[in-house]
Design a protein around this motif. Sequence first.
Motif, PDB file in Angstrom:
ATOM      1  N   ARG A 152       0.828  -1.204   0.000  1.00 30.51           N
ATOM      2  CA  ARG A 152       0.000   0.000   0.000  1.00 30.51           C
ATOM      3  C   ARG A 152       0.868   1.261   0.000  1.00 30.51           C
ATOM      4  N   LEU A 153       2.014   1.225   0.658  1.00 28.98           N
ATOM      5  CA  LEU A 153       2.913   2.368   0.642  1.00 28.98           C
ATOM      6  C   LEU A 153       3.413   2.656  -0.775  1.00 28.98           C
ATOM      7  N   THR A 154       3.698   1.593  -1.521  1.00 28.24           N
ATOM      8  CA  THR A 154       4.241   1.771  -2.867  1.00 28.24           C
ATOM      9  C   THR A 154       3.181   2.194  -3.869  1.00 28.24           C
ATOM     10  N   PHE A 155       2.032   1.530  -3.852  1.00 28.74           N
ATOM     11  CA  PHE A 155       1.052   1.725  -4.918  1.00 28.74           C
ATOM     12  C   PHE A 155      -0.039   2.737  -4.572  1.00 28.74           C
ATOM     13  N   VAL A 156      -0.154   3.139  -3.311  1.00 26.40           N
ATOM     14  CA  VAL A 156      -1.218   4.073  -2.930  1.00 26.40           C
ATOM     15  C   VAL A 156      -0.632   5.398  -2.443  1.00 26.40           C
ATOM     16  N   TYR A 157       0.188   5.344  -1.413  1.00 30.44           N
ATOM     17  CA  TYR A 157       0.603   6.580  -0.755  1.00 30.44           C
ATOM     18  C   TYR A 157       1.740   7.282  -1.491  1.00 30.44           C
ATOM     19  N   GLN A 158       2.782   6.566  -1.897  1.00 29.63           N
ATOM     20  CA  GLN A 158       3.883   7.229  -2.579  1.00 29.63           C
ATOM     21  C   GLN A 158       3.465   7.780  -3.941  1.00 29.63           C
ATOM     22  N   ARG A 159       2.517   7.148  -4.584  1.00 32.21           N
ATOM     23  CA  ARG A 159       2.082   7.616  -5.908  1.00 32.21           C
ATOM     24  C   ARG A 159       1.333   8.940  -5.822  1.00 32.21           C
ATOM     25  N   ARG A 160       0.606   9.173  -4.741  1.00 34.00           N
ATOM     26  CA  ARG A 160      -0.185  10.401  -4.600  1.00 34.00           C
ATOM     27  C   ARG A 160       0.412  11.379  -3.582  1.00 34.00           C
ATOM     28  N   TRP A 161       1.563  11.030  -3.015  1.00 31.83           N
ATOM     29  CA  TRP A 161       2.058  11.793  -1.874  1.00 31.83           C
ATOM     30  C   TRP A 161       2.450  13.216  -2.249  1.00 31.83           C
ATOM     31  N   LYS A 162       3.263  13.387  -3.289  1.00 32.95           N
ATOM     32  CA  LYS A 162       3.739  14.724  -3.624  1.00 32.95           C
ATOM     33  C   LYS A 162       2.615  15.655  -4.059  1.00 32.95           C
ATOM     34  N   PRO A 163       1.700  15.241  -4.965  1.00 31.94           N
ATOM     35  CA  PRO A 163       0.582  16.142  -5.270  1.00 31.94           C
ATOM     36  C   PRO A 163      -0.271  16.482  -4.051  1.00 31.94           C
ATOM     37  N   ALA A 164      -0.471  15.501  -3.171  1.00 36.60           N
ATOM     38  CA  ALA A 164      -1.265  15.775  -1.970  1.00 36.60           C
ATOM     39  C   ALA A 164      -0.581  16.797  -1.075  1.00 36.60           C
ATOM     40  N   MET A 165       0.732  16.697  -0.919  1.00 30.57           N
ATOM     41  CA  MET A 165       1.446  17.644  -0.066  1.00 30.57           C
ATOM     42  C   MET A 165       1.422  19.058  -0.661  1.00 30.57           C
ATOM     43  N   VAL A 166       1.517  19.160  -1.987  1.00 27.58           N
ATOM     44  CA  VAL A 166       1.510  20.478  -2.615  1.00 27.58           C
ATOM     45  C   VAL A 166       0.153  21.149  -2.477  1.00 27.58           C
ATOM     46  N   HIS A 167      -0.907  20.408  -2.760  1.00 26.58           N
ATOM     47  CA  HIS A 167      -2.240  21.007  -2.770  1.00 26.58           C
ATOM     48  C   HIS A 167      -2.801  21.236  -1.368  1.00 26.58           C
ATOM     49  N   THR A 168      -2.237  20.597  -0.355  1.00 23.55           N
ATOM     50  CA  THR A 168      -2.659  20.852   1.024  1.00 23.55           C
ATOM     51  C   THR A 168      -1.704  21.787   1.756  1.00 23.55           C
ATOM     52  N   ASP A 169      -0.746  22.368   1.035  1.00 24.64           N
ATOM     53  CA  ASP A 169       0.216  23.320   1.608  1.00 24.64           C
ATOM     54  C   ASP A 169       1.069  22.707   2.715  1.00 24.64           C
ATOM     55  N   LEU A 170       1.304  21.400   2.626  1.00 15.34           N
ATOM     56  CA  LEU A 170       2.173  20.734   3.591  1.00 15.34           C
ATOM     57  C   LEU A 170       3.579  20.545   3.055  1.00 15.34           C
TER      58      LEU A 170
END
Length: 522
Positions: free
Chosen positions: A102-120
């Motif tokens: 799940r870390l490879t196929f779910v979280y790492q794939r969406r992590w950078k866009p999620a951090m940018v759009h949530t200002d994190l």
Amino acid sequence: MSRINGDQRFPRVPTRAEKVRVPLWMLLLAVAGKGLALAVRGCWRHRVAVATAIGGLLFVHRFGLLGLGVLLGGLVAVGVVWWRVHGRSFWPVAWWLWGRARLTFVYQRRWKPAMVHTDLAIRMPASTGDQVTFDEYFPRIRSIRSSRSVDVLRVELLPGQTPAAWAEQAEALRHVFRARRCQVHAETFRFVRVVFHRHDSLTRPVPPAALDDSDGAGPDPAGAAGDHPRSIRSSSGRGVLVAGLSAVPVGRCEDGSAWTLPVRGSHVLIAGATGAGKGSVLWGLLRGLAPAVAAGLVELWVCDPKGGMELAFGRPLFTRFATTTDTIADLLDDAVSRMQTRTATLAGNPRLHTPTREEPLIVVVVDEIASLTAYVTDRELKKRIGAALPLLLSQGRAPGVVVVAAVQDPRKEVLPFRDLFPVRVALRMTETDQADLVLGNGARERGARAEEIPRALPGVGYVLHDGNPDPIRVRAAYVDDVEIGRVVAHYRPASAAGGWTPDVSNYLDDDSDPLDGLDQAA
């Protein structure tokens, strides 16, 4: 005419960096070196996946695709045998592999866009004269722990970030990663734990946990009193029972672990609307205390202002049972007297009472405590009750006189001393601010949305332990009348062995599971 800038000329402002001629071989060498460094770093960060891929390619080259299929089939067979033979050691490994996937196929794939759009993520502008670029820094996931319904990410904060900033973005992160609920828990420093609840594991009724080795399907209620667990309690067994009073099994937590409540050295408040499942929590506690009651280590002093409609079925387990206002006032006054006597005896000794047969733990159970604090019309009785309850709550923990109370309306004018309960449970509520009244300010913002609990899920709620600011979602086990009868027949104390026992013989002949109906409804 004098110049605006005096006698000095304006300095020349460069608009672009000066050109530097670099030999082609040096440029190619720099590009190759950078590519090699990126490749090495990528292989190291994904060393498990890279090693697996290389090993798989070498195996296919040596044995072919048929050999690879045989290998995978053998691994599956070994896993099945391991699971069947020793599931306790199998599941940690299985959940670790599931978490890495799940870390490879779910979280790492969406992590950078999620951090940018949530200002994190931190973005620092860098200008070269011709264009403006940004240097981006992202929080890193240091570890992941997965289960059937929950993923827990341990994230390292960037410089200048606070856990509060992550908590504000919990709802946005929930939608990004398609979770049912998201919570952010702060560690001591540098790290936060982001908890994603993927599925609701509390939709099905929770069966009661086994009490001890002698608690199987339940003995014959009409059996002889001589075959009774109280006659076989050794000193080591009593020590186990005393230790168990600090973690009485009540139900199940959202992450699948057992939900326990501390009774020894603590007071427990259960708040919830009508039909929210307060009776399930009360009966879960009483059932969990039954082995200690049979061993003589616990006395249950029960107050049921509703005339015994809720708790009378377990009367053989109770040392004292009061249903009217005047008898309840007498019971509370006697509890205060026992507490003060025991306090004088324990002065200068260990600060926490250890239950024994001679000095057992006294658990005062009050169902619908608001009927004693706000709805009593007799002024004298109301004054007596209003004086006894705060004394028990403020002084009774150490000498071993604890209070377990249930209430529907948690407002201060109804229950003015609710803050004296270290452990509080908030079941389904009717108003949005009631969760904060029970669990403390900010509990709803931290995830305790008690007003959103469906009516079809009785016993579901949030619990707050003393010292832990984060509410935990739980569900109390379903204890039906048949189970109550079995517990009463099996664990009734010696003084009640020849007294009244609930007749459950009509139920014992039925082999159907009492939870089947609730499972179908869920």
